[in-house]
Design an enzyme around this catalytic site. Sequence first.
Site, PDB file in Angstrom:
ATOM      1  N   THR A 258       0.869  -1.179   0.000  1.00 22.66           N
ATOM      2  CA  THR A 258       0.000   0.000   0.000  1.00 22.66           C
ATOM      3  C   THR A 258       0.905   1.228   0.000  1.00 22.66           C
ATOM      4  O   THR A 258       0.860   2.068   0.901  1.00 22.66           O
ATOM      5  CB  THR A 258      -0.956  -0.046   1.201  1.00 22.66           C
ATOM      6  OG1 THR A 258      -1.671  -1.289   1.176  1.00 22.66           O
ATOM      7  CG2 THR A 258      -1.977   1.085   1.154  1.00 22.66           C
ATOM      8  N   HIS A 259       1.757   1.296  -1.011  1.00 23.92           N
ATOM      9  CA  HIS A 259       2.733   2.375  -1.132  1.00 23.92           C
ATOM     10  C   HIS A 259       2.504   3.128  -2.437  1.00 23.92           C
ATOM     11  O   HIS A 259       3.396   3.238  -3.276  1.00 23.92           O
ATOM     12  CB  HIS A 259       4.165   1.816  -1.075  1.00 23.92           C
ATOM     13  CG  HIS A 259       4.470   1.062   0.182  1.00 23.92           C
ATOM     14  ND1 HIS A 259       5.572   0.257   0.329  1.00 23.92           N
ATOM     15  CD2 HIS A 259       3.802   0.998   1.372  1.00 23.92           C
ATOM     16  CE1 HIS A 259       5.579  -0.283   1.543  1.00 23.92           C
ATOM     17  NE2 HIS A 259       4.506   0.150   2.186  1.00 23.92           N
ATOM     18  N   ASN A 260       1.297   3.625  -2.604  1.00 23.27           N
ATOM     19  CA  ASN A 260       0.942   4.407  -3.792  1.00 23.27           C
ATOM     20  C   ASN A 260       1.406   5.842  -3.582  1.00 23.27           C
ATOM     21  O   ASN A 260       1.263   6.392  -2.488  1.00 23.27           O
ATOM     22  CB  ASN A 260      -0.573   4.385  -4.001  1.00 23.27           C
ATOM     23  CG  ASN A 260      -1.159   2.996  -3.822  1.00 23.27           C
ATOM     24  OD1 ASN A 260      -1.394   2.578  -2.709  1.00 23.27           O
ATOM     25  ND2 ASN A 260      -1.393   2.286  -4.900  1.00 23.27           N
TER      26      ASN A 260
END
Length: 571
Positions: free
Chosen positions: A500-502
Site C-alpha cells: 500500500t505504497h501508492n
Amino acid sequence: MAKTLPKTDVVIIGVGWAGGIIASELTKAGLNVVGLERGKERKTEDYFMVHDELRYAVRYEMMQDLSKETITFRSNENLRALPMRQYGSFLIGDGLGGSGVHWNGQNFRFLPYDFEIRSKTVERYGKDKIPAEMTIQDWGITYDQIEPYYDKFEKMAGISGEENPLAGKRSSPYPTPPMKKTKAMELFTEAAKRMNLHPYVQPSANLSDNYTNPDGITRAACQYCGFCERFGCEYGSKADPVVTVIPVAKKTGKFEIRTHSNVRRILHTGNKATGVMYTDLTTGEEIEQPADIVVLCGYVFNNTRLLLLSQLGRPYDPASNTGVIGKNYAYQVRKGNAVGFFEQKEFNNFAGAGALGMILDDYNGDNFDHSNLNFIHGGMIILGQTGYRPILNNPVPSGTPSWGKEFKSASVKYANRALTVGGEGSSMSFRHHYLDLDPTYKDAFGDPLIRITFDFEDQDRELAKFMASRCADILKEMGADHIDPMKELGPYDISTYQSTHNTGGVIMGASPETSAVNTYSQMWDVDNLFVVGASSFPQNSGYNPTGTVGALAYRAAEGILTYRQKGGVLA
C-alpha cells in the site's frame, strides 16, 4: 441546499497521520481546527483480544468499502479502465487514523539521493542514463532540510532503531533501542557481514521499550504478537495517530473531529479556498464548512481526486506533458525476492512484529554503481519477521503440488523452515503513468472515480531481477537448501497484494510549472490550500513511505503557521 456552519480557522480533510500531526501542531499553537473523517471513530479498546485473521486480514474490516467508492485501473491509455471490485494490490484504510492504524510500523528516512535524484543521476552518469519517458524530478528540498522533521516524527512516535551505516546523517539517535533479534535475523546478519554487506535492525514504530514522547504521551512496549499489518494494536505499542497525535490535539479543546463526514468538494473563489462541502453519512445532509485555511490530508487517490472534482490546479495531460494534478503516479517494485527452505533449521515464524527484521541498503538508491546496469535507483533488502499467520502464509518449495496429500505434508514441514529475503524496490515516474477522473464509472454520490494508468516498465523488470538475484545470494550464504527466486517480473497485476505504497498525483517541487505544491505542501495556485501526504512524492523510494509523510506533515504545519502570520506563497 447545503447547510452552512460557522467559520473555523482551519479545516482538515482526513484525520490519519498527516491530518493528526497537523491538528496537533496547529491546536497547540492556539488555532481552532475541524477534522473531517469519512470513516468511523477508532480507539485502542476496539482491538482488545481481537487476533482475528479472517475478519481483518482476509475480509478487510478496516478498509474502505469498495461497493461505495473504488478506483478504476488500466495498464495503458489504449484500454478501458475497469473498477477494482475487491482488494488486491493495495489496501485503502478507512476510519479515524486512516492507514496509520493498520500499518505494520515500518518506518524509514529516504536517502539524500532520493530528494535530488535527477540532479545526482545526471551528475554521476550523464543525462542519457534517464530514459526520455521517465519523468523523475528533484523534490525542491534536500535531505538536510527535511532531516529536522524526520527527527520530530521519530521522537513523537518513539521509533526504535539503530544507526544505518549507509543513510544520511542524523541530528540525534533513535529515541528507543532496536527491536529484539530473532534466530532468523541473526542468521541473516552473520551471512550479510560475511558478504561485506551492511545489515542493521529495521527502524520500527512497534516500541522496543516503554516510552513517553515530548507531548507527554506514554505507550507500552511491543509484545511481539505478530498481529500488526491490517490490524489495530491492542496494546497501543504500535505508533498510530489515535494513540499519539490525536489525543494531544483533543486535549487542547480546540480540535473538533467529525466522523462519517465525506468531503466531496473544496470550495473556492478566485485563487482562495473558502471551505469544504461534505455529506454527513449518517443523515445524507450536505454541509458547508467555511475556513480560513484548508488542509487536504487524504490518501493518494483521494487527494488527487478531490482536487480534480473541485477543479483546482491544472489537470495533467500526458499527450502534451503539461499540467500537474494527477502527474507522476508511482508505486513500489516488491517482486524482487527469494524464498529459502531449510531442511535442518527451524524458526519461530509465527511470533513477530510488524516492523521486526534486518535491512541492508547496499543496493538502495545510488549506493552502488549503475554504470553497466539498465536501471537507476534500487531498493532495500529485508528479512522481516512480521508473524506468519496461518491463513495467508503457506510457503512450499517450487514443484510441490498445489493441493492434495503432498501439498499438505510440505505445508506442515516448511511452516517454520522457510524464510523470505525480499527487495523493496523503488518506483520511477513515467510520462504515461498518471491519475485522472474516470469518464464512465462513478461513486455512490454520482461523482467520477479516480482512474489509474500504470504498468511495470523495463526499468522495473531489470531492477526486480537484480534484487531477486541478490536476495538469493544472501539465502545461499545463510545455508538454505532450496531457493526459489523470482525469475521474471510480469505485467503489473492489481489483483495480487504487493504494497500500500501508492505515491504521486499532487507532486512537490521547486516550480509551479512542474509541481502542484511547494516544499511546505502549499498549493502554488491557491495559497491557503495545503495538500499533505505521499501524493507529494515525485517518484517513490526504495523504502516504505510513512516516515517521509510524517516529516512532510510537520514541515507543512510549520508552513501553515507561518502563512497564518504573513500570508502569501512560502519560500
